[in-house]
Motif scaffolding. Structure first.
Motif, PDB file in Angstrom:
ATOM      1  N   SER A   1       0.895  -1.188  -0.070  1.00  0.00           N
ATOM      2  CA  SER A   1       0.002  -0.029   0.131  1.00  0.00           C
ATOM      3  C   SER A   1       0.836   1.040   0.048  1.00  0.00           C
ATOM      4  O   SER A   1       1.782   1.362   0.607  1.00  0.00           O
ATOM      5  N   ILE A   2       0.603   2.350  -0.863  1.00  0.00           N
ATOM      6  CA  ILE A   2       1.274   3.445  -0.916  1.00  0.00           C
ATOM      7  C   ILE A   2       0.327   4.467  -0.533  1.00  0.00           C
ATOM      8  O   ILE A   2      -0.822   4.536  -1.314  1.00  0.00           O
ATOM      9  N   LYS A   3       0.334   5.403   0.214  1.00  0.00           N
ATOM     10  CA  LYS A   3      -0.432   6.419   0.774  1.00  0.00           C
ATOM     11  C   LYS A   3      -0.978   7.225  -0.284  1.00  0.00           C
ATOM     12  O   LYS A   3      -0.300   7.968  -1.214  1.00  0.00           O
ATOM     13  N   TYR A   4      -2.166   7.564  -0.518  1.00  0.00           N
ATOM     14  CA  TYR A   4      -2.873   8.278  -1.509  1.00  0.00           C
ATOM     15  C   TYR A   4      -3.132   7.521  -2.826  1.00  0.00           C
ATOM     16  O   TYR A   4      -3.493   8.332  -3.804  1.00  0.00           O
ATOM     17  N   LEU A   5      -2.689   6.379  -3.082  1.00  0.00           N
ATOM     18  CA  LEU A   5      -2.613   5.822  -4.427  1.00  0.00           C
ATOM     19  C   LEU A   5      -3.432   4.342  -4.481  1.00  0.00           C
ATOM     20  O   LEU A   5      -3.331   3.668  -3.582  1.00  0.00           O
ATOM     21  N   PHE A   6      -4.204   4.412  -5.548  1.00  0.00           N
ATOM     22  CA  PHE A   6      -5.024   3.118  -5.571  1.00  0.00           C
ATOM     23  C   PHE A   6      -5.173   2.990  -7.078  1.00  0.00           C
ATOM     24  O   PHE A   6      -5.102   3.843  -8.000  1.00  0.00           O
ATOM     25  N   GLU A   7      -5.511   1.634  -7.431  1.00  0.00           N
ATOM     26  CA  GLU A   7      -5.697   1.401  -8.673  1.00  0.00           C
ATOM     27  C   GLU A   7      -7.049   0.982  -8.954  1.00  0.00           C
ATOM     28  O   GLU A   7      -7.560   0.042  -8.305  1.00  0.00           O
ATOM     29  N   ARG A   8      -7.738   1.381 -10.051  1.00  0.00           N
ATOM     30  CA  ARG A   8      -9.030   0.775 -10.695  1.00  0.00           C
ATOM     31  C   ARG A   8      -8.972   0.860 -11.890  1.00  0.00           C
ATOM     32  O   ARG A   8      -8.541   1.610 -12.671  1.00  0.00           O
ATOM     33  N   ASN A   9      -9.468  -0.405 -12.423  1.00  0.00           N
ATOM     34  CA  ASN A   9      -9.377  -0.727 -14.060  1.00  0.00           C
ATOM     35  C   ASN A   9      -8.084  -0.568 -14.488  1.00  0.00           C
ATOM     36  O   ASN A   9      -7.905   0.016 -15.760  1.00  0.00           O
ATOM     37  N   LYS A  10      -7.135  -0.917 -13.911  1.00  0.00           N
ATOM     38  CA  LYS A  10      -5.739  -0.958 -14.548  1.00  0.00           C
ATOM     39  C   LYS A  10      -5.122   0.437 -14.636  1.00  0.00           C
ATOM     40  O   LYS A  10      -4.063   0.581 -15.125  1.00  0.00           O
ATOM     41  N   THR A  11      -5.771   1.430 -14.079  1.00  0.00           N
ATOM     42  CA  THR A  11      -5.327   2.947 -14.021  1.00  0.00           C
ATOM     43  C   THR A  11      -5.017   3.291 -12.570  1.00  0.00           C
ATOM     44  O   THR A  11      -5.789   2.921 -11.807  1.00  0.00           O
ATOM     45  N   PHE A  12      -3.992   4.130 -12.407  1.00  0.00           N
ATOM     46  CA  PHE A  12      -3.785   4.508 -11.031  1.00  0.00           C
ATOM     47  C   PHE A  12      -4.411   5.969 -10.700  1.00  0.00           C
ATOM     48  O   PHE A  12      -4.581   6.674 -11.686  1.00  0.00           O
ATOM     49  N   TYR A  13      -4.880   5.959  -9.437  1.00  0.00           N
ATOM     50  CA  TYR A  13      -5.631   7.239  -9.130  1.00  0.00           C
ATOM     51  C   TYR A  13      -5.008   7.922  -7.579  1.00  0.00           C
ATOM     52  O   TYR A  13      -4.485   6.989  -7.149  1.00  0.00           O
ATOM     53  N   PHE A  14      -5.174   9.034  -7.732  1.00  0.00           N
ATOM     54  CA  PHE A  14      -4.823   9.577  -6.357  1.00  0.00           C
ATOM     55  C   PHE A  14      -6.138   9.663  -5.391  1.00  0.00           C
ATOM     56  O   PHE A  14      -7.311  10.164  -6.024  1.00  0.00           O
ATOM     57  N   ARG A  15      -6.102   9.335  -4.222  1.00  0.00           N
ATOM     58  CA  ARG A  15      -7.203   9.495  -3.260  1.00  0.00           C
ATOM     59  C   ARG A  15      -6.892  10.033  -1.842  1.00  0.00           C
ATOM     60  O   ARG A  15      -5.877   9.408  -1.202  1.00  0.00           O
TER      61      ARG A  15
ATOM     62  N   LEU B   1      -4.542   9.657 -12.326  1.00  0.00           N
ATOM     63  CA  LEU B   1      -3.091  10.059 -12.455  1.00  0.00           C
ATOM     64  C   LEU B   1      -2.979   9.941 -13.871  1.00  0.00           C
ATOM     65  O   LEU B   1      -1.764  10.120 -14.482  1.00  0.00           O
ATOM     66  N   GLY B   2      -3.870   9.269 -14.696  1.00  0.00           N
ATOM     67  CA  GLY B   2      -3.845   8.916 -16.017  1.00  0.00           C
ATOM     68  C   GLY B   2      -2.708   8.187 -16.671  1.00  0.00           C
ATOM     69  O   GLY B   2      -2.204   8.364 -17.603  1.00  0.00           O
ATOM     70  N   THR B   3      -2.162   7.050 -15.853  1.00  0.00           N
ATOM     71  CA  THR B   3      -1.395   6.193 -16.079  1.00  0.00           C
ATOM     72  C   THR B   3      -1.622   4.742 -15.717  1.00  0.00           C
ATOM     73  O   THR B   3      -2.310   4.588 -14.682  1.00  0.00           O
ATOM     74  N   ARG B   4      -1.174   4.011 -16.228  1.00  0.00           N
ATOM     75  CA  ARG B   4      -1.220   2.448 -16.141  1.00  0.00           C
ATOM     76  C   ARG B   4       0.282   1.829 -15.403  1.00  0.00           C
ATOM     77  O   ARG B   4       0.316   0.889 -14.878  1.00  0.00           O
ATOM     78  N   SER B   5       0.955   2.944 -15.338  1.00  0.00           N
ATOM     79  CA  SER B   5       2.501   2.705 -14.873  1.00  0.00           C
ATOM     80  C   SER B   5       2.638   3.010 -13.405  1.00  0.00           C
ATOM     81  O   SER B   5       2.305   4.233 -13.173  1.00  0.00           O
ATOM     82  N   LEU B   6       3.165   1.917 -12.431  1.00  0.00           N
ATOM     83  CA  LEU B   6       3.179   2.375 -11.145  1.00  0.00           C
ATOM     84  C   LEU B   6       4.187   3.238 -10.933  1.00  0.00           C
ATOM     85  O   LEU B   6       4.280   4.043 -10.303  1.00  0.00           O
ATOM     86  N   GLU B   7       5.159   3.102 -11.616  1.00  0.00           N
ATOM     87  CA  GLU B   7       6.527   4.228 -11.508  1.00  0.00           C
ATOM     88  C   GLU B   7       6.235   5.475 -11.861  1.00  0.00           C
ATOM     89  O   GLU B   7       6.405   6.262 -11.015  1.00  0.00           O
ATOM     90  N   GLU B   8       5.422   5.767 -12.909  1.00  0.00           N
ATOM     91  CA  GLU B   8       4.998   6.928 -13.391  1.00  0.00           C
ATOM     92  C   GLU B   8       3.880   7.536 -12.311  1.00  0.00           C
ATOM     93  O   GLU B   8       4.024   8.874 -12.010  1.00  0.00           O
ATOM     94  N   ALA B   9       3.022   6.545 -11.910  1.00  0.00           N
ATOM     95  CA  ALA B   9       2.071   7.034 -10.998  1.00  0.00           C
ATOM     96  C   ALA B   9       2.728   7.542  -9.472  1.00  0.00           C
ATOM     97  O   ALA B   9       2.424   8.657  -9.022  1.00  0.00           O
ATOM     98  N   ILE B  10       3.633   6.905  -9.070  1.00  0.00           N
ATOM     99  CA  ILE B  10       4.525   7.336  -7.831  1.00  0.00           C
ATOM    100  C   ILE B  10       5.110   8.686  -8.158  1.00  0.00           C
ATOM    101  O   ILE B  10       5.030   9.490  -7.369  1.00  0.00           O
ATOM    102  N   THR B  11       5.679   8.852  -9.309  1.00  0.00           N
ATOM    103  CA  THR B  11       6.211  10.141  -9.695  1.00  0.00           C
ATOM    104  C   THR B  11       5.238  11.358  -9.636  1.00  0.00           C
ATOM    105  O   THR B  11       5.622  12.109  -9.009  1.00  0.00           O
TER     106      THR B  11
END
Length: 103
Positions: free
Chosen positions: A5-19, A39-49
């Motif tokens: 778990s990464i704070k404020y990050l979740f995935e829905r339908n293979k896309t990452f979101y901020f919450r 966050l408009g990405t399916r990449s975990l690395e990009e989402a974290i950035t």
């Protein structure tokens, strides 16, 4: 296997979101319980950035610090490869509820 778990990050339908949950004392100000934004990405690395800037943006909103929503929207346009500056009309229709930031 369950992802860490990464704070404020979740995935829905293979896309990452901020919450981010809005503290109960501030919910009336924002007329919602949480901030949720793709966050408009399916990449975990990009989402974290992208997560750091989203976190700072919404923490500033909670603190009552004025933020420039148009600058945030420009970040979205540049991330999508759109080189021209969006008009005010395009900013009004970025796909979010009234009062939410595009970026």
């Amino acid at each position: 296997m369950k992802k860490a778990s990464i704070k404020y990050l979740f995935e829905r339908n293979k896309t990452f979101y901020f919450r981010m949950s809005i503290p109960p004392a501030k919910r009336a100000d924002f007329k919602k319980r949480e901030f949720v934004e793709s966050l408009g990405t399916r990449s975990l690395e990009e989402a974290i950035t992208l997560l750091e800037s989203k976190t700072q943006f919404y923490l500033a909103k909670l603190a009552g610090i004025e933020t420039d929503d148009s600058v945030a929207a420009l970040r979205v346009y540049s991330r999508k490869g759109i080189s021209s500056e969006p008009s005010g009309h395009e900013l009004d229709h970025c796909g979010l509820d009234e009062g939410e930031a595009c970026g």
